[in-house]
Write a protein that holds these residues in place. Structure first.
Motif, short mmCIF file in Angstrom:
data_model
loop_
_atom_site.label_atom_id
_atom_site.label_comp_id
_atom_site.label_asym_id
_atom_site.label_seq_id
_atom_site.Cartn_x
_atom_site.Cartn_y
_atom_site.Cartn_z
N ASN A 1 65.57 65.34 49.54
CA ASN A 1 64.67 64.31 49.02
C ASN A 1 65.50 63.05 48.79
OD1 ASN A 1 62.18 65.93 48.62
ND2 ASN A 1 63.47 67.04 47.17
N ILE A 2 65.09 61.95 49.39
CA ILE A 2 65.85 60.70 49.33
C ILE A 2 65.22 59.78 48.28
CG2 ILE A 2 66.65 58.70 50.62
CD1 ILE A 2 66.46 60.40 53.15
N GLY A 3 66.03 59.37 47.31
CA GLY A 3 65.54 58.49 46.26
C GLY A 3 65.42 57.05 46.72
N ALA A 4 64.81 56.25 45.90
CA ALA A 4 64.64 54.83 46.20
C ALA A 4 65.97 54.11 46.04
CB ALA A 4 63.59 54.22 45.27
N TRP A 5 66.11 53.00 46.77
CA TRP A 5 67.29 52.15 46.62
C TRP A 5 67.30 51.55 45.22
CZ3 TRP A 5 71.23 52.32 49.82
CH2 TRP A 5 71.02 52.63 51.18
N SER A 6 68.50 51.32 44.72
CA SER A 6 68.66 50.59 43.48
C SER A 6 68.24 49.13 43.70
CB SER A 6 70.12 50.64 43.03
OG SER A 6 70.93 49.93 43.98
N THR A 7 68.21 48.37 42.63
CA THR A 7 68.10 46.93 42.79
C THR A 7 69.35 46.42 43.52
OG1 THR A 7 69.14 46.61 40.63
CG2 THR A 7 66.73 46.63 40.70
N THR A 8 69.27 45.24 44.09
CA THR A 8 70.40 44.67 44.84
C THR A 8 71.16 43.67 44.00
OG1 THR A 8 69.25 44.99 46.95
CG2 THR A 8 71.03 43.38 46.90
N PHE A 9 72.48 43.81 43.97
CA PHE A 9 73.36 42.83 43.33
C PHE A 9 74.13 42.09 44.42
CE2 PHE A 9 74.25 44.68 38.81
CZ PHE A 9 72.92 44.48 38.48
N THR A 10 74.67 40.94 44.07
CA THR A 10 75.59 40.23 44.96
C THR A 10 76.94 40.07 44.28
OG1 THR A 10 74.98 38.02 44.16
CG2 THR A 10 73.70 38.92 46.03
N PHE A 11 77.98 40.03 45.08
CA PHE A 11 79.30 39.68 44.58
C PHE A 11 80.00 38.86 45.65
CE2 PHE A 11 79.90 43.67 46.84
CZ PHE A 11 81.10 43.52 47.53
N THR A 12 80.96 38.06 45.22
CA THR A 12 81.67 37.18 46.13
C THR A 12 83.16 37.50 46.10
OG1 THR A 12 80.06 35.40 45.83
CG2 THR A 12 82.24 34.77 46.67
N ILE A 13 83.73 37.64 47.28
CA ILE A 13 85.17 37.83 47.41
C ILE A 13 85.81 36.50 47.74
CG2 ILE A 13 86.99 38.92 48.77
CD1 ILE A 13 85.18 41.34 49.08
N ASP A 14 86.79 36.13 46.95
CA ASP A 14 87.50 34.87 47.14
C ASP A 14 88.99 35.14 46.96
OD1 ASP A 14 88.43 32.26 47.22
OD2 ASP A 14 87.91 31.85 45.14
N THR A 15 89.73 35.13 48.06
CA THR A 15 91.18 35.38 48.01
C THR A 15 91.99 34.12 48.28
OG1 THR A 15 91.24 36.02 50.35
CG2 THR A 15 90.83 37.77 48.75
N VAL A 16 91.31 32.97 48.39
CA VAL A 16 91.98 31.72 48.75
C VAL A 16 92.21 30.89 47.49
CG1 VAL A 16 91.85 29.61 50.12
CG2 VAL A 16 90.94 31.76 51.03
N SER A 17 93.43 30.43 47.31
CA SER A 17 93.77 29.60 46.15
C SER A 17 93.17 28.21 46.29
CB SER A 17 95.29 29.49 46.01
OG SER A 17 95.87 30.75 45.82
N PRO A 18 92.99 27.51 45.17
CA PRO A 18 92.52 26.12 45.24
C PRO A 18 93.52 25.24 45.99
CG PRO A 18 92.38 26.99 43.00
CD PRO A 18 93.17 27.98 43.79
N THR A 19 93.04 24.10 46.42
CA THR A 19 93.88 23.11 47.10
C THR A 19 93.94 21.84 46.26
OG1 THR A 19 93.29 23.99 49.27
CG2 THR A 19 94.20 21.76 49.21
N ILE A 20 95.17 21.40 45.96
CA ILE A 20 95.35 20.13 45.26
C ILE A 20 95.52 19.06 46.34
CG2 ILE A 20 96.77 18.83 43.65
CD1 ILE A 20 97.56 21.55 42.42
N THR A 21 94.50 18.25 46.52
CA THR A 21 94.52 17.27 47.63
C THR A 21 95.23 15.99 47.27
OG1 THR A 21 92.35 16.45 46.97
CG2 THR A 21 92.40 18.23 48.60
N SER A 22 95.31 15.66 45.97
CA SER A 22 96.06 14.47 45.55
C SER A 22 96.47 14.62 44.11
CB SER A 22 95.23 13.19 45.74
OG SER A 22 94.13 13.18 44.84
N ALA A 23 97.58 13.94 43.76
CA ALA A 23 98.07 13.98 42.39
C ALA A 23 98.78 12.67 42.09
CB ALA A 23 99.00 15.16 42.19
#
Length: 324
Positions: A201-223
């Motif tokens: 017996n197959i149950g219903a899907w859960s609600t859907t969540f989102t998540f974001t993967i971010d492995t890139v560091s910020p960029t300092i374009t000027s200082a």
């Protein structure tokens, strides 16, 4: 005159009968239930074998000889299939053997199989929380246990498409309510899970969540550091322009003297733009530091805790009047 008319066989002994197997032990309504049994009779042989779902008192079904024999002294193996749709509960099976003298014997298997029509409850997603941003591209997916009377396995999906048409993660048959993804590319993913019980017996899907993967560091374009030479006011303005695809959480400036000792730190404030692309600024005031050259570095950290540190430049502190 006396003559012999014939013989008669007296058989008042019931045959022997036993149940070999009933499968499956857990079934959905309408699923076929196969019964295997053995019977033998030493005097007249087996005439018939039947099986009955004793829980519902359904009409007995005939069992067919599959091996062995039915003659006196022989043992036969019989098989039959229950094809009717049975209610959701545990079921007892009664097998009856009848010999050629109409003697009967029964064998009973109590709660021999269970009909289960109820699917597991939908799980509740725990982590990543909805909208969470993480720098870990092997993300641990965690959800609550489903409820069911029988053993449960889980299926979990993660897809950068909201319709789950081509999931990057698609794992099934999981025995626990956690799963660590294989490395995922940066981006936003939708994820969900569901449970299946031992009766399929197959149950219903859960609600859907989102998540974001971010492995890139910020960029300092000027200082910029102004002024480059500071005198009596002993104040410098530190300004950075920082970009990040997800968002900058903080920018911090560090001031070090000529021997690389930290003499001050301060957080910068977003003064224009957005956390994805904005200008950050702060004023640093030298207090008791001696005249000399100082180096300014800054660290920009995004919401995924990725960070970048760079040296912005130097400033010369001169609060000593010239001699004349």
């Amino acid at each position: 005159v006396t003559q012999t008319d014939g013989t008669v066989l007296l058989d008042r002994t019931a045959p022997s009968v036993s149940i070999i197997s009933i499968s499956p032990g857990l079934a959905q309504p309408g699923q076929l239930i196969t019964i295997n049994a053995q019977a033998s009779d030493t005097t007249t042989g087996i005439a018939s074998m039947t099986a009955q779902d004793f829980t519902t008192l359904a009409t007995p079904i005939p069992l067919t000889l599959t091996s062995g024999g039915t003659a006196a002294g022989q043992t036969g193996t019989f098989q039959g299939t229950i094809t009717t749709t049975l209610p959701e509960t545990g079921h007892t099976v009664k097998v009856t053997a009848t010999d050629n003298a109409a003697n009967t014997q029964t064998a009973t298997a109590t709660n021999a199989f269970t009909v289960d029509a109820t699917p597991p409850t939908p799980p509740t997603l725990l982590t990543p929380t909805n909208g969470e941003v993480t720098s870990d591209n092997t993300t641990l997916l965690d959800w609550t246990d489903s409820t069911d009377a029988n053993t449960i396995t889980y299926e979990v999906q993660a897809d950068n498409n909201a319709d789950f048409s081509s999931p990057e993660t698609n794992a099934a048959g999981l025995l626990t309510s956690t799963y660590t993804t294989t490395p995922l590319s940066d981006g936003t993913y939708h994820w969900r899970t569901r449970a299946t019980d031992a009766a399929n017996n197959i149950g219903a899907w859960s609600t859907t969540f989102t998540f974001t993967i971010d492995t890139v560091s910020p960029t300092i374009t000027s200082a910029t550091i102004t002024p480059a030479i500071v005198g009596g006011t002993a104040q410098i303005t530190i300004t950075k322009t920082v970009t990040d695809s997800v968002g900058v959480a903080s920018v911090t400036a560090t001031i070090k003297n000529a021997i690389n000792t930290i003499v001050g730190t301060l957080p910068l404030t977003l003064t224009s733009g957005t956390t994805q692309s904005g200008t950050w600024s702060a004023i640093f005031t030298f207090t008791t530091q001696p005249d000399g050259q100082y180096t300014v570095t800054d660290t920009a950290t995004d919401t995924s805790t990725n960070f970048v540190t760079q040296t912005d430049g130097t400033v010369l502190l001169d609060r000593t009047a010239p001699s004349v």
